[in-house]
Every structure is written in structure tokens, then in C-alpha cells.
Write a protein that holds these residues in place. Sequence first.
Motif, PDB file in Angstrom:
ATOM      1  N   MET A  13       0.835  -1.202   0.000  1.00  0.00           N
ATOM      2  CA  MET A  13       0.000   0.000   0.000  1.00  0.00           C
ATOM      3  C   MET A  13       0.877   1.263   0.000  1.00  0.00           C
ATOM      4  N   LYS A  14       1.911   1.248   0.826  1.00  0.00           N
ATOM      5  CA  LYS A  14       2.809   2.403   0.915  1.00  0.00           C
ATOM      6  C   LYS A  14       3.496   2.664  -0.421  1.00  0.00           C
ATOM      7  N   ILE A  19       4.035   5.990  -5.339  1.00  0.00           N
ATOM      8  CA  ILE A  19       4.005   6.105  -6.801  1.00  0.00           C
ATOM      9  C   ILE A  19       2.922   7.096  -7.221  1.00  0.00           C
ATOM     10  N   ASN A  20       1.757   6.988  -6.609  1.00  0.00           N
ATOM     11  CA  ASN A  20       0.642   7.894  -6.922  1.00  0.00           C
ATOM     12  C   ASN A  20       1.016   9.352  -6.709  1.00  0.00           C
ATOM     13  N   SER A  29      12.915   3.451  -2.058  1.00  0.00           N
ATOM     14  CA  SER A  29      13.388   2.881  -0.794  1.00  0.00           C
ATOM     15  C   SER A  29      12.424   1.808  -0.281  1.00  0.00           C
ATOM     16  N   ILE A  30      11.129   2.008  -0.469  1.00  0.00           N
ATOM     17  CA  ILE A  30      10.147   0.986  -0.080  1.00  0.00           C
ATOM     18  C   ILE A  30      10.360  -0.267  -0.923  1.00  0.00           C
ATOM     19  N   LEU A  31      10.547  -0.082  -2.213  1.00  0.00           N
ATOM     20  CA  LEU A  31      10.764  -1.212  -3.113  1.00  0.00           C
ATOM     21  C   LEU A  31      12.031  -1.970  -2.730  1.00  0.00           C
ATOM     22  N   ILE A  68       2.780  -1.929 -13.660  1.00  0.00           N
ATOM     23  CA  ILE A  68       3.549  -3.020 -13.058  1.00  0.00           C
ATOM     24  C   ILE A  68       3.076  -3.280 -11.633  1.00  0.00           C
ATOM     25  N   LEU A  69       2.777  -2.215 -10.907  1.00  0.00           N
ATOM     26  CA  LEU A  69       2.259  -2.373  -9.550  1.00  0.00           C
ATOM     27  C   LEU A  69       0.939  -3.154  -9.574  1.00  0.00           C
TER      28      LEU A  69
END
Length: 84
Positions: A13-14, A19-20, A29-31, A68-69
Amino acid sequence: METIDFCKSLDFMKLGQAINRGNWQIAASILQRMQRQAAEVGCDTFDRNFIQLKQCLMRKEQLAAKNILALIIARRTQILNNSK
């Protein structure tokens, strides 16, 4: 942490929110954290999509990143539904 726990993570979700909002560094960094966690639990299901998403984030291609998400989320949903 196993694959199911990884798929229940709020990081999905984060990542979508970052991305949004066009927060490319936060999304990256989350990825990166998600790639590390997936490797730790031996979940290679998302590997190719994570690599593609990383490239989109580096190029700041929002539409491609969202597409892709969507694939990642669909796969995540499959895993969670099959675990019930």
C-alpha cells in the motif's frame, strides 16, 4: 517471516501511495526494502516485476509504474487467496 506474511505487509500500500504521489525516492526505498524482505523469505515470485518497477521509478514513469504495480498486486492477491 514467510511468503504469506510478506504479502500481508503494508509496504504494498505504501509503495502504491508513493508512486501515486510521485515520491520517487520514497517509492524506491520501499521497493528496496520489499526486495530484501522477499529474498529473506525465499519469495522469488515478484523478482521480475520488482526489477521492472525499479527501472520505471528511476525513469519517473508513473503510468508504467502503476501498470507493473497492478501486476504485483494481482499476484499478491492470488497468493493470499490461495492461502485461505
